[in-house]
Design a protein around this motif. Structure first.
Motif, PDB file in Angstrom:
ATOM      1  N   ALA A 193      30.339  -8.179  68.342  1.00 13.27           N
ATOM      2  CA  ALA A 193      30.074  -9.129  67.262  1.00 13.27           C
ATOM      3  C   ALA A 193      30.540 -10.531  67.637  1.00 13.27           C
ATOM      4  CB  ALA A 193      30.762  -8.670  65.978  1.00 13.27           C
ATOM      5  N   HIS A 194      31.727 -10.608  68.247  1.00 16.51           N
ATOM      6  CA  HIS A 194      32.274 -11.918  68.600  1.00 16.51           C
ATOM      7  C   HIS A 194      31.450 -12.590  69.682  1.00 16.51           C
ATOM      8  CE1 HIS A 194      35.072 -14.941  70.227  1.00 16.51           C
ATOM      9  NE2 HIS A 194      35.591 -14.940  69.012  1.00 16.51           N
ATOM     10  N   GLY A 243      27.983 -13.483  68.076  1.00 19.20           N
ATOM     11  CA  GLY A 243      28.064 -14.481  67.013  1.00 19.20           C
ATOM     12  C   GLY A 243      28.521 -15.849  67.461  1.00 19.20           C
ATOM     13  N   THR A 255      30.844 -14.400  61.913  1.00 17.31           N
ATOM     14  CA  THR A 255      31.640 -13.850  63.019  1.00 17.31           C
ATOM     15  C   THR A 255      33.122 -14.125  62.800  1.00 17.31           C
ATOM     16  OG1 THR A 255      29.811 -14.189  64.559  1.00 17.31           O
ATOM     17  CG2 THR A 255      31.995 -13.896  65.508  1.00 17.31           C
ATOM     18  N   TRP A 273      29.488  -7.917  59.956  1.00 17.25           N
ATOM     19  CA  TRP A 273      29.179  -7.940  61.384  1.00 17.25           C
ATOM     20  C   TRP A 273      27.796  -7.378  61.680  1.00 17.25           C
ATOM     21  CZ3 TRP A 273      34.391  -6.548  64.215  1.00 17.25           C
ATOM     22  CH2 TRP A 273      35.098  -7.739  64.416  1.00 17.25           C
ATOM     23  N   VAL A 307      25.498 -10.145  61.992  1.00 19.62           N
ATOM     24  CA  VAL A 307      25.666 -10.895  63.244  1.00 19.62           C
ATOM     25  C   VAL A 307      25.013 -10.153  64.400  1.00 19.62           C
ATOM     26  CG1 VAL A 307      27.347 -11.798  64.901  1.00 19.62           C
ATOM     27  CG2 VAL A 307      27.818 -11.949  62.436  1.00 19.62           C
TER      28      VAL A 307
END
Length: 200
Positions: A78-79, A82, A94, A142, A145
């Motif tokens: 996700a990080h 995003g 995010t 998430w 994202v």
């Protein structure tokens, strides 16, 4: 619900590096598990009255290891997706998810000490209800994202729902008081504790 709160969020490096993202929950969960003395935890688990469908004790270690790994991978996925997006909404989601993730991880890690260490079933059940709700919201956030990140949290969310049932059911069947369920029994090697279910 919750927005991005830097002071309540793990450092970015934890999310940026796949190894760090995956190993953090696995190592933290393992450390908490060993700190509550597995043999004593298993003994307590077997002594207490349990609701139907109670899993055998051996299943929890492998199950949580897999779920922690999936959780960590979802965080990384996700990080990385995003924060590299040109869509400001995805970037905001995010960051919001990073705060939610940090809070849910903390709630996850305090459940075992509450339930087994301090034998506080009411507080432990409140904790896991909050954890399940927060994880459900995190899955939604998430999932917007990155779909894969959202799907990675689905098994965790399912297991948390089952664990909530076990926690609440165990608390209810033991009158929300674990200390009263243990009665001393003398043996040659000293004393041990057991639950006299026939006397209930």
């Amino acid at each position: 619900m919750t927005t991005y709160i830097p002071s309540l969020t793990l450092p970015s490096i934890v999310f940026e590096q796949p190894a760090a993202a995956i190993l953090l929950p696995v190592v933290a969960g393992t450390a908490v598990g060993f700190s509550t003395r597995p043999s004593e935890t298993q003994k307590t688990y077997l002594e207490l009255r349990q609701p139907p469908l109670r899993p055998p004790p051996w299943i929890f270690g492998p199950m949580w290891t897999a779920l922690y790994g999936l959780m960590g991978y979802a965080a990384y996925r996700a990080h990385s997706t995003g924060m590299s997006s040109l869509d400001p909404t995805k970037v905001a989601l995010t960051k919001q998810g990073a705060t939610l993730y940090t809070i849910q991880l903390a709630l996850n890690l305090i459940w075992m000490p509450l339930f087994f260490g301090y034998q506080r079933p009411i507080e432990a059940t409140i904790d896991i209800v909050a954890l399940t709700g927060l994880t459900g919201y995190l899955t939604y956030v998430w999932g917007q994202v990155d779909e894969v990140a959202g799907y990675c949290l689905v098994p965790y969310l399912g297991w948390l729902s089952f664990a909530t049932y076990l926690s609440a059911g165990c608390g209810y069947l033991n009158n929300w008081d674990f200390s009263g369920k243990e009665k001393p029994k003398s043996t040659k090697g000293g004393s041990t504790k057991y639950v006299d279910e026939k006397a209930e």
